[in-house]
Design an enzyme around this catalytic site. Structure first.
Site, mmCIF file in Angstrom:
data_model
loop_
_atom_site.group_PDB
_atom_site.id
_atom_site.type_symbol
_atom_site.label_atom_id
_atom_site.label_comp_id
_atom_site.label_asym_id
_atom_site.label_seq_id
_atom_site.Cartn_x
_atom_site.Cartn_y
_atom_site.Cartn_z
ATOM 1 N N VAL A 128 13.207 11.415 4.895
ATOM 2 C CA VAL A 128 12.072 12.255 5.269
ATOM 3 C C VAL A 128 11.153 12.491 4.080
ATOM 4 C CG1 VAL A 128 11.380 14.528 6.133
ATOM 5 C CG2 VAL A 128 13.354 13.360 7.120
ATOM 6 N N THR B 269 15.617 20.603 8.572
ATOM 7 C CA THR B 269 15.979 21.237 9.845
ATOM 8 C C THR B 269 16.844 22.451 9.547
ATOM 9 O OG1 THR B 269 15.916 19.074 10.915
ATOM 10 C CG2 THR B 269 17.028 20.856 12.102
ATOM 11 N N GLU C 21 10.236 17.840 11.067
ATOM 12 C CA GLU C 21 9.886 16.420 11.150
ATOM 13 C C GLU C 21 10.478 15.805 12.414
ATOM 14 O OE1 GLU C 21 12.051 13.760 10.911
ATOM 15 O OE2 GLU C 21 13.888 14.853 10.475
ATOM 16 N N PHE C 22 9.789 14.779 12.924
ATOM 17 C CA PHE C 22 10.242 14.056 14.110
ATOM 18 C C PHE C 22 10.149 12.545 13.851
ATOM 19 C CE2 PHE C 22 8.629 18.158 15.537
ATOM 20 C CZ PHE C 22 9.683 18.620 16.314
ATOM 21 N N ASN D 101 16.182 17.501 19.600
ATOM 22 C CA ASN D 101 17.274 16.584 19.290
ATOM 23 C C ASN D 101 18.454 16.762 20.232
ATOM 24 O OD1 ASN D 101 15.968 15.235 17.281
ATOM 25 N ND2 ASN D 101 17.063 16.179 15.593
ATOM 26 N N CYS E 115 20.998 13.060 12.218
ATOM 27 C CA CYS E 115 20.366 14.209 12.883
ATOM 28 C C CYS E 115 21.139 14.742 14.086
ATOM 29 C CB CYS E 115 18.949 13.838 13.310
ATOM 30 S SG CYS E 115 17.823 13.544 11.927
ATOM 31 N N LYS F 21 24.683 16.706 13.623
ATOM 32 C CA LYS F 21 24.612 17.996 12.928
ATOM 33 C C LYS F 21 23.702 18.982 13.651
ATOM 34 C CE LYS F 21 20.849 17.258 9.570
ATOM 35 N NZ LYS F 21 20.049 18.427 10.036
ATOM 36 N N LYS G 92 22.149 2.350 13.658
ATOM 37 C CA LYS G 92 21.152 1.733 14.523
ATOM 38 C C LYS G 92 20.627 0.504 13.808
ATOM 39 C CE LYS G 92 16.988 3.465 14.893
ATOM 40 N NZ LYS G 92 15.828 4.380 15.096
ATOM 41 N N ARG H 124 25.429 6.776 8.078
ATOM 42 C CA ARG H 124 25.840 8.166 8.225
ATOM 43 C C ARG H 124 26.200 8.458 9.677
ATOM 44 N NH1 ARG H 124 20.848 11.219 5.539
ATOM 45 N NH2 ARG H 124 19.801 9.450 6.520
#
Length: 433
Positions: free
Chosen positions: A14, A123, A148-149, A205, A257, A260, A318, A325
């Site tokens: 980020v 976050t 943030e997105f 999320n 993301c 958590k 991904k 992570r």
């Protein structure tokens, strides 16, 4: 934008994306990170993370002298706004660990001068922005929440083309400055209280996690009912009230993301005496995906799962990233090795994955997919790398005769496997699992 200087604390996904994109907009940008080795690499033009478009923006910003990196917060002293982009990992009880945020804010309080704005992109739980504002009030500094997105592997595009910019502030000057820095139109800017902004990030999320878990539950039902999950979700996604995103089944969701943030939202609910059973159920569904894969292989393999040779195709959480992570692929591998299987793993970014991470999961990394699949009893597609479609599957079949191909992402063409002697099973497909 003339004369506006911005700062960033934290050079992770980020923070680094934020820094290079702000510099691209012509803003004088300073980024601080406590990792001296990382700072040296960044100042030398080495992007340190694998993100499309980032290397070019990094080097352009450095060359134009619009971007610099430092380990000393003093580099931020004359900034008008500083974005805090530090980790907030989950504690044992699911609560967000705010020590990095608190440390950054306290240090900025000693460095910045009024009327600078501290913008929290990390976050954080509801109420954090207001608490941080109280810590800095005597210094004449404002604190805002600007969650943030960004999607990994699409972060540069998302920063340049945000579908929304959320600004949580009760200080009109701070909100106006953040609008100016981002330079987006009012139709894409949502101004609200800090509490609403903080909760909006968690809520977004968590909803994505619920959709993904629902798709995996539907896939399991489809396999039993003789339906095809692709047809079911295609129909669902055509409904504008639902949309087609995050309806693809897989080995579970992970990354930095969703795990958590869903844990933190549940913790916040418990503190407030509010149950969030939908989110809890999504996590429960996600937790059993690795066992679903292991039990399917146990049923399909002619011999017992212990001592079976299994190849994992894809190890990152991904495609198009090096991030492992909370990778669902590694979670699956860990479950298989715990059951006694011998797991070899191939990933197009294998060279960027810490071998110690693979060792903890019992995975032997192999840098060639054909070597990795040789002699395998089962081949499990775990990450949606497009390269796996282009593998020479007849050649793989010659080296792994009769192997089961378990396609958790429904990435491969069934026709490409047919006639090779391999047994193909899709996720939530007719004849699949």
């Amino acid at each position: 934008m003339s004369g506006v200087k911005v700062g960033v604390v934290g050079a992770g996904y980020v923070g680094l994306t934020t820094a290079v994109c702000l510099a691209e907009r012509g803003l004088d940008t300073a980024c601080v990170d406590l990792d001296a080795a990382k700072v040296d690499r960044l100042n030398a033009g080495d992007p340190v993370i694998d993100e499309p478009g980032l290397p070019l923006l990094l080097r352009s910003g450095l060359a134009a002298r619009k971007l610099c990196f430092d380990t000393d917060y003093a580099a931020l002293a004359d900034c008008d706004v500083v974005f805090v982009c530090v980790p907030t990992p989950s504690g044992a009880d699911g609560a967000a660990d705010l020590r990095a945020v608190e440390s950054a804010v306290d240090t900025l309080g000693r460095v910045l001068t009024a009327p600078a704005v501290v913008a929290l992109k990390s976050t954080v739980p509801v109420g954090t922005t207001r608490r941080m504002a109280a810590r800095l009030r005597d210094r004449g500094l404002s604190v805002a929440s600007i969650p943030e997105f960004l999607r990994e592997s699409h972060a540069i595009y998302d920063f340049r083309n945000p579908d929304r910019v959320v600004i949580g502030s009760e200080t009109p000057r701070a909100a106006a400055l953040l609008r100016q820095v981002y330079g987006v139109g009012s139709q894409r800017t949502f101004e609200m209280s800090p509490e609403s902004a903080e909760l909006a990030k968690y809520a977004s999320n968590a909803f994505l996690a619920v959709k993904l878990s629902y798709a995996n539950s539907l896939a399991r039902l489809c396999a039993h009912a003789g339906a095809d999950i692709a047809d079911v979700t295609r129909c669902m996604g055509a409904d504008v009230r639902i949309g087609g995103h995050f309806l693809q089944p897989g080995p579970g969701w992970g990354g930095s993301c969703l795990p958590k943030d869903t844990a933190a939202l549940l913790h916040a609910g418990r503190d407030a005496g509010v149950d969030l059973p939908e989110v809890a159920a999504a996590r429960t569904t996600n937790d059993v995906q690795a066992e679903r894969i292991a039990s399917t292989l146990q049923r399909l393999l002619p011999d017992a799962l212990p001592d079976a040779r299994i190849t994992a195709l894809g190890l990152t959480f991904k495609a198009n990233t090096t991030d492992v992570r909370d990778s669902p692929a590694l979670r699956v591998c860990g479950g298989l090795t715990a059951a006694g299987a011998q797991v070899s793993g191939y990933d197009p970014r294998l060279g960027s994955i810490d071998p110690a991470t693979l060792h903890r999961c019992g995975v032997v990394g192999v840098d060639d997919p054909y070597v990795a699949t040789k002699g395998a009893n089962a081949i499990v597609v775990l990450t949606e790398w497009s390269q796996f479609r282009d593998l020479d599957w007849p050649s793989i079949a010659e080296q792994a005769p009769g192997a089961v191909v378990l396609d958790t992402r429904n990435l491969l063409s069934r026709d490409a496997i047919a006639g090779t002697g391999l047994r193909y099973l899709g996720n939530g497909t007719v004849g699949g699992y």
